[in-house]
Design an enzyme around this catalytic site. Structure first.
Site, PDB file in Angstrom:
ATOM      1  N   GLU A 183      31.649   9.328  50.284  1.00 25.50           N
ATOM      2  CA  GLU A 183      31.462  10.426  49.339  1.00 25.50           C
ATOM      3  C   GLU A 183      29.983  10.655  49.014  1.00 25.50           C
ATOM      4  O   GLU A 183      29.644  11.217  47.974  1.00 25.50           O
ATOM      5  CB  GLU A 183      32.265  10.170  48.068  1.00 25.50           C
ATOM      6  CG  GLU A 183      33.759  10.470  48.200  1.00 25.50           C
ATOM      7  CD  GLU A 183      34.078  11.970  48.182  1.00 25.50           C
ATOM      8  OE1 GLU A 183      33.165  12.759  47.888  1.00 25.50           O
ATOM      9  OE2 GLU A 183      35.236  12.330  48.467  1.00 25.50           O
TER      10      GLU A 183
ATOM     11  N   ALA B  22      23.194  12.566  53.319  1.00 19.18           N
ATOM     12  CA  ALA B  22      24.003  13.543  52.603  1.00 19.18           C
ATOM     13  C   ALA B  22      24.003  13.195  51.124  1.00 19.18           C
ATOM     14  O   ALA B  22      24.046  12.020  50.752  1.00 19.18           O
ATOM     15  CB  ALA B  22      25.436  13.553  53.143  1.00 19.18           C
TER      16      ALA B  22
ATOM     17  N   LYS C 118      24.473  21.656  51.457  1.00 20.76           N
ATOM     18  CA  LYS C 118      25.780  21.006  51.518  1.00 20.76           C
ATOM     19  C   LYS C 118      26.655  21.544  50.390  1.00 20.76           C
ATOM     20  O   LYS C 118      26.297  21.446  49.222  1.00 20.76           O
ATOM     21  CB  LYS C 118      25.622  19.488  51.388  1.00 20.76           C
ATOM     22  CG  LYS C 118      26.953  18.749  51.328  1.00 20.76           C
ATOM     23  CD  LYS C 118      26.750  17.254  51.192  1.00 20.76           C
ATOM     24  CE  LYS C 118      28.081  16.550  50.970  1.00 20.76           C
ATOM     25  NZ  LYS C 118      27.925  15.088  50.823  1.00 20.76           N
TER      26      LYS C 118
ATOM     27  N   GLN D 234      29.535  37.574  40.467  1.00 13.45           N
ATOM     28  CA  GLN D 234      29.051  38.816  39.867  1.00 13.45           C
ATOM     29  C   GLN D 234      30.171  39.545  39.126  1.00 13.45           C
ATOM     30  O   GLN D 234      31.290  39.698  39.622  1.00 13.45           O
ATOM     31  CB  GLN D 234      28.465  39.732  40.939  1.00 13.45           C
ATOM     32  CG  GLN D 234      27.765  40.966  40.387  1.00 13.45           C
ATOM     33  CD  GLN D 234      27.055  41.750  41.467  1.00 13.45           C
ATOM     34  OE1 GLN D 234      27.174  41.451  42.640  1.00 13.45           O
ATOM     35  NE2 GLN D 234      26.305  42.767  41.072  1.00 13.45           N
TER      36      GLN D 234
ATOM     37  N   ILE E  15      22.500   7.627  47.731  1.00 12.10           N
ATOM     38  CA  ILE E  15      21.265   8.149  47.143  1.00 12.10           C
ATOM     39  C   ILE E  15      21.479   8.461  45.669  1.00 12.10           C
ATOM     40  O   ILE E  15      20.587   8.255  44.841  1.00 12.10           O
ATOM     41  CB  ILE E  15      20.771   9.370  47.934  1.00 12.10           C
ATOM     42  CG1 ILE E  15      20.232   8.909  49.301  1.00 12.10           C
ATOM     43  CG2 ILE E  15      19.708  10.145  47.172  1.00 12.10           C
ATOM     44  CD1 ILE E  15      19.798  10.027  50.224  1.00 12.10           C
TER      45      ILE E  15
ATOM     46  N   VAL F 267       5.736 -10.227  51.865  1.00 13.20           N
ATOM     47  CA  VAL F 267       5.737 -11.251  50.829  1.00 13.20           C
ATOM     48  C   VAL F 267       5.848 -12.632  51.467  1.00 13.20           C
ATOM     49  O   VAL F 267       6.771 -12.900  52.244  1.00 13.20           O
ATOM     50  CB  VAL F 267       6.898 -11.020  49.841  1.00 13.20           C
ATOM     51  CG1 VAL F 267       6.980 -12.174  48.836  1.00 13.20           C
ATOM     52  CG2 VAL F 267       6.716  -9.695  49.116  1.00 13.20           C
TER      53      VAL F 267
ATOM     54  N   GLY G 132       9.960  -0.001  49.990  1.00 14.58           N
ATOM     55  CA  GLY G 132       9.793   1.445  49.975  1.00 14.58           C
ATOM     56  C   GLY G 132      11.109   2.139  50.276  1.00 14.58           C
ATOM     57  O   GLY G 132      12.098   1.942  49.580  1.00 14.58           O
ATOM     58  N   GLY G 133      11.142   2.920  51.322  1.00 13.27           N
ATOM     59  CA  GLY G 133      12.358   3.647  51.654  1.00 13.27           C
ATOM     60  C   GLY G 133      12.740   4.615  50.549  1.00 13.27           C
ATOM     61  O   GLY G 133      11.968   4.901  49.626  1.00 13.27           O
TER      62      GLY G 133
ATOM     63  N   SER H 111       6.157  -2.937  53.643  1.00 13.38           N
ATOM     64  CA  SER H 111       5.579  -3.256  54.943  1.00 13.38           C
ATOM     65  C   SER H 111       6.168  -2.350  56.005  1.00 13.38           C
ATOM     66  O   SER H 111       7.390  -2.159  56.066  1.00 13.38           O
ATOM     67  CB  SER H 111       5.856  -4.721  55.311  1.00 13.38           C
ATOM     68  OG  SER H 111       5.445  -4.976  56.641  1.00 13.38           O
TER      69      SER H 111
END
Length: 497
Positions: free
Chosen positions: A343, A51, A79, A148, A347, A186, A14-15, A40
């Site tokens: 950096e 981050a 961020k 703008q 993720i 497992v 998971g995670g 599990s």
């Protein structure tokens, strides 16, 4: 694998990696395949990747996630970039700010114009012309698409968030779209004798889970890709010398700033990531140069709030899996490789691997050509990121420790040295089409690390001295005025502002 068709996807682990993959698979393929995730609660996750970089916004939008709901659920903050402190020399700092800088001319990026002005005596900083940087240091934010009254781009942003809460958020999303979660450890991985493909998982409970395609999200354990299929690992410690991290949360500090801090120390660096409910802290270091006790002392003496837990040590080995996809196993997350979080790409690499898998998802059987292309793209992507991270270490002018002297003296990949020398001599930097980091990102890190070009593009000379001065002044006026009109960062955050 009935009729050769891929109908059953099994995600082990998971995670963040497992649930990002499950969520995207459910969104894209939920109507045509069965998706099962096995995890599990007895197995912890690394959980320090708090981050992110701007593409995470596209991922959330692709899933149809509401930003306010997401920020509330994950205790997220905004961020705008990463502030690097003490990397060139002690006391120096610069930011890798997201988004563009200044105003480009045709065939000529703004940094050439800035460099022409600098070589004529202008002392303004390159970051005076970054809207993201100016907003970050003034603790301001609003999701502007453009400045703008101009056609100049607005603010580019990402998030800080609690990775554990994000995984829980995506679990609810995934289960709501048909993903079946099975709790269990497992006991045995069953492999087919005819082709070496994984047939299924036998859990300690006695439950057997068969599948056609498996995703290994078991982290550094790499249960399927390495321990079962034996795919090796290409280590990069010769270029990235840090091999341990120590992480600890601390009480939230005010104000909650909209940027990550990366603070270099004698044997590596420290991260500081502000969330709504706490600050994430960690020390990345080389065990050759510092003991765990020394690292703990440095980390705990440099928090901006009371510690909320005992620090934990995370050993790691930078590098990549020899094949990210082997037979009927795709490794995603730490099972596929590791680049330290300098950096904030951990993720993102989960996101791109899951996206790549959806684009290349096999239909009637797993084809060698498809697997080879997946692996080629994965290799090129991570090698580009590797070079960008190496640059921070190599281009230092610190002489205060063996660690930094060793980094300055080390050899680097030709792909990096050639890019640096081209920039140093001519000011030109080119982004490969599959390079994650933009030209503006490379420009900021090289200039911030003391690599200032000796020359600039001839198009910059098309401006008269008066035009040059007017352009630089007007850009600063527009940016300063825009920043002054922005609300405080915390006003954008649910339950804070």
């Amino acid at each position: 694998m009935r009729d050769g068709s891929i109908k059953k996807l099994v995600i082990l682990g998971g995670g963040t990696a497992g649930w990002m993959t499950a969520a995207l698979a459910a969104k894209v393929l939920g109507k045509v395949i069965d998706i099962t995730l096995v995890e599990s609660d007895r197995i912890g996750t690394v959980g320090v990747g708090e981050a992110t970089i701007p593409p995470i916004i596209h991922f959330n939008r692709a899933l149809g996630i509401d930003e306010r709901e997401f920020l509330t659920a994950t205790k997220g903050t905004i961020k705008l970039g990463i502030q690097f402190e003490n990397w060139l020399r002690r006391g120096d700092s610069y930011m890798h700010a997201f988004g563009s800088i200044g105003k480009n001319l045709a065939f000529c990026d703004f940094h050439h114009i800035w460099n022409r002005s600098r070589l004529r005596g202008d002392t303004s900083s390159f970051w005076d012309y970054s809207l993201n940087y100016q907003a970050a240091i003034n603790n301001k934010f609003a999701p502007l698409t453009h400045i703008q009254g101009t056609n100049l781009p607005g603010i580019s942003y990402a998030y800080h968030f609690d990775a554990g809460l994000y995984a829980q958020f995506l679990r609810r999303y995934s289960e709501g779209r048909g993903v079946k979660r099975i709790e269990g450890m497992v006991k045995e991985v069953r492999v087919r004798s005819d082709n070496g493909f994984i047939q299924g998982l036998l859990l300690e409970s006695g439950l057997e889970i068969d599948g056609d395609l498996f995703v290994d999200c078991t982290g550094m354990a790499a249960l399927l890709i390495e321990k079962t299929l034996g795919v090796g690992y290409e280590a990069w410690s010769q270029w990235l010398p840090c091999d341990r991290a120590m992480a600890v949360p601390s009480a939230s500090a005010k104000p909650i700033v909209p940027y990550t801090r990366s603070i270099a120390h004698e044997a590596g660096w420290q991260w500081r990531i502000p969330l709504q409910h706490r600050t994430g802290n960690g020390l990345v270091y080389s065990s050759k140069h510092w003991s765990d006790d020394r690292a703990r002392e440095a980390l705990m003496s440099n928090l901006d709030g009371e510690p909320l837990a005992e620090p934990r040590v995370i050993p790691f080995r930078t590098g990549r899996r020899g094949e990210q996809w082997c037979r009927n196993v795709v490794s995603i997350g730490l099972s596929s490789g590791f680049l330290e979080p300098l950096e904030s790409t951990s993720i993102h690499l989960i996101q791109t691997a899951a996206t790549r898998l959806m684009k290349m998802f096999p239909h009637r059987g797993i084809r060698a050509e498809e697997v080879a292309e997946f692996n080629r793209q994965s290799r090129v992507e991570i090698e580009h990121i590797r070079d960008f991270i190496i640059l921070h270490y190599k281009a230092n002018q610190r002489r205060d420790s063996d660690f930094w002297r060793d980094c300055e003296a080390m050899g680097v990949p030709d792909t990096l040295s050639e890019k640096v020398e081209l920039f140093r001599r001519t000011g030109k930097v080119f982004r490969d089409y599959d390079d994650l980091f933009s030209e503006a990102a490379w420009q900021q890190v090289m200039i911030g690390q003391g690599i200032v070009p000796e020359d600039y593009h001839p198009v910059a000379d098309a401006l008269s001295e008066e035009q040059l001065g007017d352009l630089m002044a007007s850009l600063r006026t527009m940016i300063d005025g825009t920043v002054n009109s922005l609300p405080e960062h915390e006003q954008y955050l649910p339950n804070v502002g």
